[in-house]
Scaffold this active site. Structure first.
Site, mmCIF file in Angstrom:
data_model
loop_
_atom_site.group_PDB
_atom_site.id
_atom_site.type_symbol
_atom_site.label_atom_id
_atom_site.label_comp_id
_atom_site.label_asym_id
_atom_site.label_seq_id
_atom_site.Cartn_x
_atom_site.Cartn_y
_atom_site.Cartn_z
ATOM 1 N N ASN A 43 55.480 53.842 33.194
ATOM 2 C CA ASN A 43 56.919 53.523 33.066
ATOM 3 C C ASN A 43 57.385 52.685 34.264
ATOM 4 O O ASN A 43 58.112 51.697 34.112
ATOM 5 C CB ASN A 43 57.771 54.796 33.022
ATOM 6 C CG ASN A 43 57.505 55.657 31.801
ATOM 7 O OD1 ASN A 43 56.895 55.204 30.840
ATOM 8 N ND2 ASN A 43 57.953 56.908 31.841
ATOM 9 N N GLU A 139 52.146 62.913 38.904
ATOM 10 C CA GLU A 139 51.446 63.436 37.734
ATOM 11 C C GLU A 139 49.936 63.233 37.910
ATOM 12 O O GLU A 139 49.179 63.269 36.948
ATOM 13 C CB GLU A 139 51.947 62.755 36.453
ATOM 14 C CG GLU A 139 53.333 63.249 36.045
ATOM 15 C CD GLU A 139 53.909 62.513 34.840
ATOM 16 O OE1 GLU A 139 54.784 63.083 34.189
ATOM 17 O OE2 GLU A 139 53.492 61.385 34.551
ATOM 18 N N GLN A 204 76.240 59.070 37.305
ATOM 19 C CA GLN A 204 77.031 58.708 38.496
ATOM 20 C C GLN A 204 76.323 57.658 39.365
ATOM 21 O O GLN A 204 76.794 57.331 40.446
ATOM 22 C CB GLN A 204 77.326 59.946 39.362
ATOM 23 C CG GLN A 204 78.655 60.616 39.067
ATOM 24 C CD GLN A 204 78.643 61.261 37.701
ATOM 25 O OE1 GLN A 204 77.761 62.068 37.429
ATOM 26 N NE2 GLN A 204 79.583 60.900 36.847
ATOM 27 N N GLY A 205 75.184 57.131 38.904
ATOM 28 C CA GLY A 205 74.538 56.044 39.644
ATOM 29 C C GLY A 205 73.613 56.522 40.740
ATOM 30 O O GLY A 205 72.908 57.517 40.566
ATOM 31 N N ASP A 228 62.087 56.720 36.340
ATOM 32 C CA ASP A 228 60.924 55.841 36.537
ATOM 33 C C ASP A 228 61.342 54.377 36.507
ATOM 34 O O ASP A 228 60.854 53.564 37.297
ATOM 35 C CB ASP A 228 59.888 56.068 35.430
ATOM 36 C CG ASP A 228 59.430 57.501 35.368
ATOM 37 O OD1 ASP A 228 59.447 58.172 36.412
ATOM 38 O OD2 ASP A 228 59.054 57.952 34.269
ATOM 39 N N ARG A 261 68.364 53.436 24.862
ATOM 40 C CA ARG A 261 67.322 53.294 23.850
ATOM 41 C C ARG A 261 66.458 54.549 23.817
ATOM 42 O O ARG A 261 66.384 55.292 24.781
ATOM 43 C CB ARG A 261 66.407 52.116 24.200
ATOM 44 C CG ARG A 261 67.093 50.795 24.368
ATOM 45 C CD ARG A 261 66.091 49.674 24.171
ATOM 46 N NE ARG A 261 65.125 49.572 25.258
ATOM 47 C CZ ARG A 261 65.362 48.885 26.372
ATOM 48 N NH1 ARG A 261 66.519 48.305 26.542
ATOM 49 N NH2 ARG A 261 64.439 48.785 27.300
#
Ligand code: ATP
EC number: 2.7.1.15
Length: 272
Positions: A43, A139, A204-205, A228, A261
């Site tokens: 990602n 990960e 909130q950014g 990511d 999306r």
């Protein structure tokens, strides 16, 4: 302009949409189930590449059909798969439940990600140069992440850590990385929050080096991969030498876009 080197995971995400998370012991009807490309490393690499940086993804896929699919997906996304190894066994996978609210919960099986190790460290030692940015996500095995951070520092590379999921080595990695990107929950686990730490606050950014970048107001469809996408875009901005404000703005915009999306990348579904 430096390049972005991403050391991290490749997963096939199975995204289950449901009105809410099922309770223990409960069977709940899902709205839909889709399978699509994910994994925090991939990602981030897709996001860094989209943001205009030369990007090397150092990761592993399994010897199964998902691994072959993923390799094609990366190539179709414009990323080189030169440093994506195929190992025996299954490709990493994540099962993600997305509530109608847009919140998500994740179960992760490392699969081939457990094989990420010495060959990837060798690539860092061979290809990383001052001006490059190495991003690390957790990960993969802790000792590999620690070794990669040391290798990058040896090579004079800027290191960016996204300590997610939080592991035993997270704090010690966070202590020595040049940039640490955390969400609000992760920030509470850090021993100290200083100028190196960039905190994302969902809708909130984000806040970094005293500068706040607000997020555009949206109807979130799926926040999977938002963090990511933020990290990969920020890494590309740092590699391009952008200011803190420009980097924050680019990362916040790209991350907010992905929330509108389905999925964690610009994906092609395996099944609908
Ligand atoms: P995830 O684990 O879902 O990938 P995260 O918890 O690591 O994400 P967040 O702080 O939730 O990270 O989000 C990262 C960035 O994504 C935010 O800084 C923001 O730019 C964008 N974002 C996330 N959720 C929203 C939202 N509801 N509306 C607008 N932007 C959002």
């Amino acid at each position: 302009m430096g390049k972005v080197i991403v050391l991290g995971s490749i997963n096939i995400d199975t995204v289950i949409r449901a009105p809410r998370y099922p309770r223990l012991g409960e069977t709940l009807m899902a709205n839909s189930v889709r399978t699509m490309p994910g994994g925090k490393g991939a990602n981030q690499a897709v996001a860094a590449h989209r943001a205009g940086a030369e990007t090397l993804l150092l990761s592993c896929v399994g010897s199964d059909a998902q691994g072959a699919f993923y390799r094609k997906h990366l190539q179709a996304s414009g990323l080189s798969t030169e440093f994506v190894r195929t190992t025996s066994g299954p490709t990493g996978s994540a099962t993600i439940v997305v509530e109608d609210s847009g919140n998500n919960a994740i179960l992760f099986d490392p699969g081939a990600n457990a094989a990420v190790g010495e060959p990837e460290i060798e690539v860092i030692l061979e290809h990383a140069q001052p001006g490059d940015v190495l991003t690390i996500v957790l990960e993969i095995q802790d000792q590999v992440a620690l070794r990669a951070l040391a290798a990058a520092q040896e090579r004079g590379v800027t290191t960016l850590l996204n300590p997610s999921p939080w592991t035993q080595a997270a704090q010690s990695l966070a202590d020595s990385a040049d940039i640490v990107i955390v969400n609000e929950q992760e920030s509470a686990r850090l021993n100290r929050v200083d100028e190196r730490v960039c905190i994302t606050f969902g809708a909130q950014g984000a806040l970094w080096r005293g500068i706040h970048a607000p997020a555009r107001r949206i109807e979130a469809v799926d926040t999977t991969g938002a963090g990511d996408t933020f990290a990969g875009t920020l890494a590309a901005a740092v590699a391009r030498g952008l200011s803190t404000e420009e980097a924050l703005q680019a990362a916040t915009e790209a991350a907010t876009d992905i929330c509108e999306r389905d999925g964690a990348q610009d994906w092609q579904t395996l099944s609908n």
